[in-house]
Scaffold this motif. Structure first.
Motif, PDB file in Angstrom:
ATOM      1  N   GLY A 181      89.374  28.948 111.323  1.00 62.82           N
ATOM      2  CA  GLY A 181      88.999  29.170 112.712  1.00 62.82           C
ATOM      3  C   GLY A 181      89.582  30.439 113.272  1.00 62.82           C
ATOM      4  N   GLN A 198      82.748  28.573 112.229  1.00 70.08           N
ATOM      5  CA  GLN A 198      83.586  27.578 111.563  1.00 70.08           C
ATOM      6  C   GLN A 198      84.548  26.929 112.542  1.00 70.08           C
ATOM      7  OE1 GLN A 198      82.995  26.898 108.270  1.00 70.08           O
ATOM      8  NE2 GLN A 198      84.283  25.107 108.624  1.00 70.08           N
ATOM      9  N   ALA A 199      85.093  27.718 113.475  1.00 68.79           N
ATOM     10  CA  ALA A 199      86.007  27.176 114.474  1.00 68.79           C
ATOM     11  C   ALA A 199      85.297  26.154 115.359  1.00 68.79           C
ATOM     12  CB  ALA A 199      86.582  28.305 115.320  1.00 68.79           C
ATOM     13  N   LEU A 200      84.041  26.410 115.684  1.00 73.39           N
ATOM     14  CA  LEU A 200      83.287  25.461 116.491  1.00 73.39           C
ATOM     15  C   LEU A 200      83.034  24.173 115.723  1.00 73.39           C
ATOM     16  CD1 LEU A 200      80.747  27.903 118.164  1.00 73.39           C
ATOM     17  CD2 LEU A 200      82.471  26.520 119.348  1.00 73.39           C
ATOM     18  N   ARG A 201      82.702  24.287 114.445  1.00 69.02           N
ATOM     19  CA  ARG A 201      82.458  23.104 113.637  1.00 69.02           C
ATOM     20  C   ARG A 201      83.715  22.257 113.462  1.00 69.02           C
ATOM     21  NH1 ARG A 201      78.858  26.656 110.789  1.00 69.02           N
ATOM     22  NH2 ARG A 201      80.543  27.257 109.348  1.00 69.02           N
ATOM     23  N   GLU A 202      84.867  22.910 113.393  1.00 72.86           N
ATOM     24  CA  GLU A 202      86.122  22.215 113.138  1.00 72.86           C
ATOM     25  C   GLU A 202      86.932  22.004 114.424  1.00 72.86           C
ATOM     26  OE1 GLU A 202      88.286  23.813 109.849  1.00 72.86           O
ATOM     27  OE2 GLU A 202      86.527  23.838 108.534  1.00 72.86           O
ATOM     28  N   ARG A 203      86.259  22.034 115.565  1.00 75.17           N
ATOM     29  CA  ARG A 203      86.955  21.820 116.831  1.00 75.17           C
ATOM     30  C   ARG A 203      87.556  20.415 116.864  1.00 75.17           C
ATOM     31  NH1 ARG A 203      81.592  21.121 117.415  1.00 75.17           N
ATOM     32  NH2 ARG A 203      80.832  19.341 118.630  1.00 75.17           N
ATOM     33  N   ARG A 204      88.583  20.233 117.684  1.00 74.07           N
ATOM     34  CA  ARG A 204      89.249  18.941 117.791  1.00 74.07           C
ATOM     35  C   ARG A 204      89.461  18.587 119.262  1.00 74.07           C
ATOM     36  NH1 ARG A 204      95.127  20.846 115.400  1.00 74.07           N
ATOM     37  NH2 ARG A 204      95.597  22.407 117.005  1.00 74.07           N
ATOM     38  N   VAL A 206      91.008  17.664 122.870  1.00 73.38           N
ATOM     39  CA  VAL A 206      92.176  18.095 123.609  1.00 73.38           C
ATOM     40  C   VAL A 206      92.937  16.854 124.057  1.00 73.38           C
ATOM     41  CG1 VAL A 206      93.045  19.307 125.636  1.00 73.38           C
ATOM     42  CG2 VAL A 206      91.061  20.199 124.389  1.00 73.38           C
TER      43      VAL A 206
END
Length: 208
Positions: A181, A198-204, A206
């Motif tokens: 990310g 990739q960062a959007l796909r692997e977001r978590r 809050v």
């Protein structure tokens, strides 16, 4: 034509041999090797002797750790001997340089396995060349509970991580992969599209 004189009467064999030997270093071509050899002979013969002694000693003394496969001078490296490491975690990396980078992050307290490469069929690098048999024995020793795949995010590194993940997952081990990310301190304006996606796909989520 020899290395030292464009119109030689007698070849300087030792100088040519030194330049040829220096070409084994990554990124060093014929001209760079020639400059290095001439510099050592002209300006730093003591440095050349020290370099020769250090190379000879390293080549004779350095071996692979019997547990993690990294470089060491003992049967087991310092990390594998340490009682402070979490033996239930095993991080798989491609090279000793990658191991050092993970250690410098100071965010991991488990142990390692160094593949000394990555799968690349076109280059003749298969499971045997990256010691997958040893990795499987190491990961299934009854102590390891999670294997973290920290191979590089290249095509070969991804393929290697996928292959290892399939092998170890089938043996009941928990397998995880390094997240990808936006880098710490990075600004979205300067992040490449692939990394941002990739960062959007692997977001978590809050946490509150």
């Amino acid at each position: 034509m020899t290395l030292a004189d464009p119109h030689p009467r007698e070849p300087v064999v030792s100088l040519d041999a030194l330049a040829k030997a220096l070409r084994c270093l990554p990124g060093v071509g014929p001209k760079a090797a020639q400059r290095m050899a001439l510099h050592l002979m002209q300006h730093d013969r003591d440095g050349a002797r020290a370099l020769g002694r250090a190379l000879a000693h390293a080549a004779d003394a350095i071996r692979h750790c019997e547990r993690c496969n990294t470089f060491t001078e003992e049967a087991l490296c310092g990390l594998c001997r340490s009682s402070r490491r979490d033996a239930s975690l095993l991080c798989v990396v491609e090279t000793p340089a990658d191991l050092l980078m993970v250690e410098q992050a100071q965010a991991y307290q488990g142990l390692y396995f160094v593949l000394m490469g990555r799968l690349s069929p076109l280059d003749g690098v298969g499971p045997r060349e990256i010691h997958l048999d040893r990795l499987i024995r190491r990961a299934t020793d009854g102590t390891v509970r999670e294997v973290i795949l920290a191979t590089n995010f290249t095509n070969e590194g991804e393929a290697t991580a996928h292959y290892i993940g399939e092998l170890l997952g089938a043996r009941g081990l928990a397998v995880s992969r390094l997240a990808r990310g936006v880098p710490v301190g990075g600004e979205l304006e300067y992040v490449d599209a692939g990394t941002l996606a990739q960062a959007l796909r692997e977001r978590r989520p809050v946490t509150r």
